[in-house]
Write a protein that holds these residues in place. Sequence first.
Motif, mmCIF file in Angstrom:
data_model
loop_
_atom_site.group_PDB
_atom_site.id
_atom_site.type_symbol
_atom_site.label_atom_id
_atom_site.label_comp_id
_atom_site.label_asym_id
_atom_site.label_seq_id
_atom_site.Cartn_x
_atom_site.Cartn_y
_atom_site.Cartn_z
ATOM 1 N N GLU A 48 6.093 15.331 13.933
ATOM 2 C CA GLU A 48 6.809 14.178 14.467
ATOM 3 C C GLU A 48 6.880 12.999 13.498
ATOM 4 O O GLU A 48 7.185 11.878 13.898
ATOM 5 C CB GLU A 48 6.160 13.724 15.772
ATOM 6 C CG GLU A 48 4.688 13.378 15.638
ATOM 7 C CD GLU A 48 4.023 13.091 16.978
ATOM 8 O OE1 GLU A 48 4.752 12.817 17.947
ATOM 9 O OE2 GLU A 48 2.791 13.132 17.033
ATOM 10 N N VAL A 49 6.590 13.226 12.231
ATOM 11 C CA VAL A 49 6.742 12.141 11.263
ATOM 12 C C VAL A 49 8.206 12.017 10.860
ATOM 13 O O VAL A 49 8.951 13.001 10.830
ATOM 14 C CB VAL A 49 5.860 12.363 10.017
ATOM 15 C CG1 VAL A 49 4.390 12.283 10.379
ATOM 16 C CG2 VAL A 49 6.187 13.687 9.350
ATOM 17 N N ASP A 50 8.619 10.812 10.555
ATOM 18 C CA ASP A 50 9.995 10.583 10.132
ATOM 19 C C ASP A 50 10.215 11.088 8.708
ATOM 20 O O ASP A 50 9.287 11.116 7.896
ATOM 21 C CB ASP A 50 10.341 9.089 10.178
ATOM 22 C CG ASP A 50 10.498 8.579 11.597
ATOM 23 O OD1 ASP A 50 10.408 9.399 12.542
ATOM 24 O OD2 ASP A 50 10.706 7.367 11.762
ATOM 25 N N GLU B 229 5.691 4.201 10.689
ATOM 26 C CA GLU B 229 7.141 4.364 10.741
ATOM 27 C C GLU B 229 7.821 3.131 11.321
ATOM 28 O O GLU B 229 7.324 2.504 12.253
ATOM 29 C CB GLU B 229 7.496 5.602 11.565
ATOM 30 C CG GLU B 229 7.068 6.891 10.874
ATOM 31 C CD GLU B 229 7.189 8.114 11.766
ATOM 32 O OE1 GLU B 229 7.533 7.960 12.947
ATOM 33 O OE2 GLU B 229 6.937 9.225 11.265
ATOM 34 N N SER B 230 8.967 2.813 10.762
ATOM 35 C CA SER B 230 9.815 1.708 11.233
ATOM 36 C C SER B 230 9.125 0.359 11.153
ATOM 37 O O SER B 230 9.551 -0.605 11.783
ATOM 38 C CB SER B 230 10.276 1.962 12.686
ATOM 39 O OG SER B 230 10.948 3.193 12.779
ATOM 40 N N THR B 231 8.034 0.281 10.384
ATOM 41 C CA THR B 231 7.344 -1.000 10.234
ATOM 42 C C THR B 231 7.284 -1.433 8.783
ATOM 43 O O THR B 231 6.758 -2.500 8.490
ATOM 44 C CB THR B 231 5.906 -0.907 10.783
ATOM 45 O OG1 THR B 231 5.167 0.043 9.993
ATOM 46 C CG2 THR B 231 5.897 -0.468 12.237
ATOM 47 N N PHE C 214 16.376 3.870 4.766
ATOM 48 C CA PHE C 214 17.016 4.849 5.633
ATOM 49 C C PHE C 214 16.034 5.973 5.916
ATOM 50 O O PHE C 214 15.604 6.674 4.999
ATOM 51 C CB PHE C 214 18.285 5.392 4.968
ATOM 52 C CG PHE C 214 18.984 6.483 5.748
ATOM 53 C CD1 PHE C 214 19.071 6.433 7.126
ATOM 54 C CD2 PHE C 214 19.556 7.558 5.085
ATOM 55 C CE1 PHE C 214 19.706 7.444 7.843
ATOM 56 C CE2 PHE C 214 20.203 8.572 5.790
ATOM 57 C CZ PHE C 214 20.268 8.512 7.164
ATOM 58 N N THR C 215 15.648 6.114 7.174
ATOM 59 C CA THR C 215 14.764 7.203 7.577
ATOM 60 C C THR C 215 15.408 7.973 8.729
ATOM 61 O O THR C 215 16.240 7.434 9.456
ATOM 62 C CB THR C 215 13.382 6.697 8.028
ATOM 63 O OG1 THR C 215 13.538 5.875 9.191
ATOM 64 C CG2 THR C 215 12.708 5.902 6.929
ATOM 65 N N ILE C 216 15.013 9.234 8.871
ATOM 66 C CA ILE C 216 15.506 10.076 9.956
ATOM 67 C C ILE C 216 14.357 10.277 10.938
ATOM 68 O O ILE C 216 13.315 10.821 10.575
ATOM 69 C CB ILE C 216 16.024 11.422 9.430
ATOM 70 C CG1 ILE C 216 17.225 11.197 8.505
ATOM 71 C CG2 ILE C 216 16.424 12.333 10.593
ATOM 72 C CD1 ILE C 216 17.725 12.437 7.820
ATOM 73 N N ASP D 44 0.847 -1.194 0.000
ATOM 74 C CA ASP D 44 0.000 0.000 0.000
ATOM 75 C C ASP D 44 0.885 1.247 0.000
ATOM 76 O O ASP D 44 1.530 1.559 0.998
ATOM 77 C CB ASP D 44 -0.914 -0.006 1.223
ATOM 78 C CG ASP D 44 -1.990 1.077 1.172
ATOM 79 O OD1 ASP D 44 -1.786 2.087 0.468
ATOM 80 O OD2 ASP D 44 -3.021 0.914 1.845
ATOM 81 N N PHE D 45 0.889 1.971 -1.113
ATOM 82 C CA PHE D 45 1.711 3.176 -1.226
ATOM 83 C C PHE D 45 1.359 4.193 -0.147
ATOM 84 O O PHE D 45 2.243 4.860 0.406
ATOM 85 C CB PHE D 45 1.499 3.800 -2.606
ATOM 86 C CG PHE D 45 2.271 5.064 -2.841
ATOM 87 C CD1 PHE D 45 3.595 5.022 -3.236
ATOM 88 C CD2 PHE D 45 1.672 6.304 -2.671
ATOM 89 C CE1 PHE D 45 4.319 6.188 -3.458
ATOM 90 C CE2 PHE D 45 2.377 7.481 -2.890
ATOM 91 C CZ PHE D 45 3.705 7.423 -3.278
ATOM 92 N N THR D 46 0.080 4.312 0.196
ATOM 93 C CA THR D 46 -0.338 5.328 1.166
ATOM 94 C C THR D 46 0.102 4.991 2.587
ATOM 95 O O THR D 46 0.035 5.846 3.474
ATOM 96 C CB THR D 46 -1.871 5.513 1.146
ATOM 97 O OG1 THR D 46 -2.509 4.323 1.631
ATOM 98 C CG2 THR D 46 -2.355 5.810 -0.266
ATOM 99 N N HIS D 47 0.556 3.771 2.825
ATOM 100 C CA HIS D 47 1.020 3.380 4.149
ATOM 101 C C HIS D 47 2.541 3.494 4.296
ATOM 102 O O HIS D 47 3.116 2.943 5.235
ATOM 103 C CB HIS D 47 0.573 1.955 4.474
ATOM 104 C CG HIS D 47 -0.886 1.860 4.799
ATOM 105 N ND1 HIS D 47 -1.492 0.699 5.226
ATOM 106 C CD2 HIS D 47 -1.869 2.798 4.750
ATOM 107 C CE1 HIS D 47 -2.787 0.922 5.425
ATOM 108 N NE2 HIS D 47 -3.032 2.191 5.136
#
Length: 308
Positions: free
Chosen positions: A152-154, A41-43, A49-51, A31-34
């Motif tokens: 607070e989103v990555d 996040e982190s799932t 690579f995310t900040i 799912d692109f929207t997820h």
Amino acid sequence: TDPTDKSWDKDRLAKAVEYADKVAGYTLNNDFTHLYGKTYESTQQEHIFTIHHDGDEFDAQGNHQAHCAFTFAFEITKETHIGPADVELYTAPRWADSNDVRREFSYTTRLNNPLESNREYKFEPPTTLARFGKGIDRSYANSVNICLLTNEVDRIELRYAEVLLTKAEALLEQGGKDGEALNYLNLIRSRAGVSQLTGLSGDELRTALRTEWEHEFVYDQRRWFDLVRWKTLISTVQSVSGFTHYADEYETALTTGTAAEKESSAFFAKVYKHLHAKHDNVRGKHYRFPIPLGESMEELGITQNPGY
């Protein structure tokens, strides 16, 4: 003007394929929207690579991609800090398939406000322009209103879709590998819910691939790198002369009419101004950034890039 030499370094293309093949343990999320939002996040198996951002209270104002995309939430006629340049970016024929799930998610024109019994708002002309939807968290209760305050989103720096498109482009430009390149391109299209492409090669495949880069990474801050790599930066920026709100009828804001009409007119007068500024001021020097000065604004003894 853009450079006329469009040739590629074959050794670097080979390295691009080699290193794409080294990326293991990742796959495209169904799912692109997820891919975007605090809850996801982190799932995701696609995030490489995310900040991480905990939000304003913890990390100096968090991820501004959230606040800047939806700065004033449902106050329609107020300008967001960062928004699409024109309606042409999210309408046909730019998006050949209206069923592409990335279209409305990336350029959000419809959004419900949970604080008003899910009243639907429309972000579209003649009132305003769409919002960059990837900056609007829709992953938990009332997140659309909370996200622009907490930020607070990555930040997603690299995900597997970029690896696949990088490999597809490198295969195409190596020559003789169009079929293999098309296969990777179709993986991205399949996830977006659009039809598979068949029988493309050469310039047709190149156009399709570059379109896919554009659609997949709206608001992900990749576009400059694409246009520089393809040596189409100046011509692409100047193509805004064909946009709807570049026309002279939008130059002057209304001085009469209802308050809403005057606000919307002022909004599009600024859009007009920005489009003309882009068209008139893009230069060859923008293929490189300026070399910054030292901490105390001293010269560092490095030859400055041309034009700065």
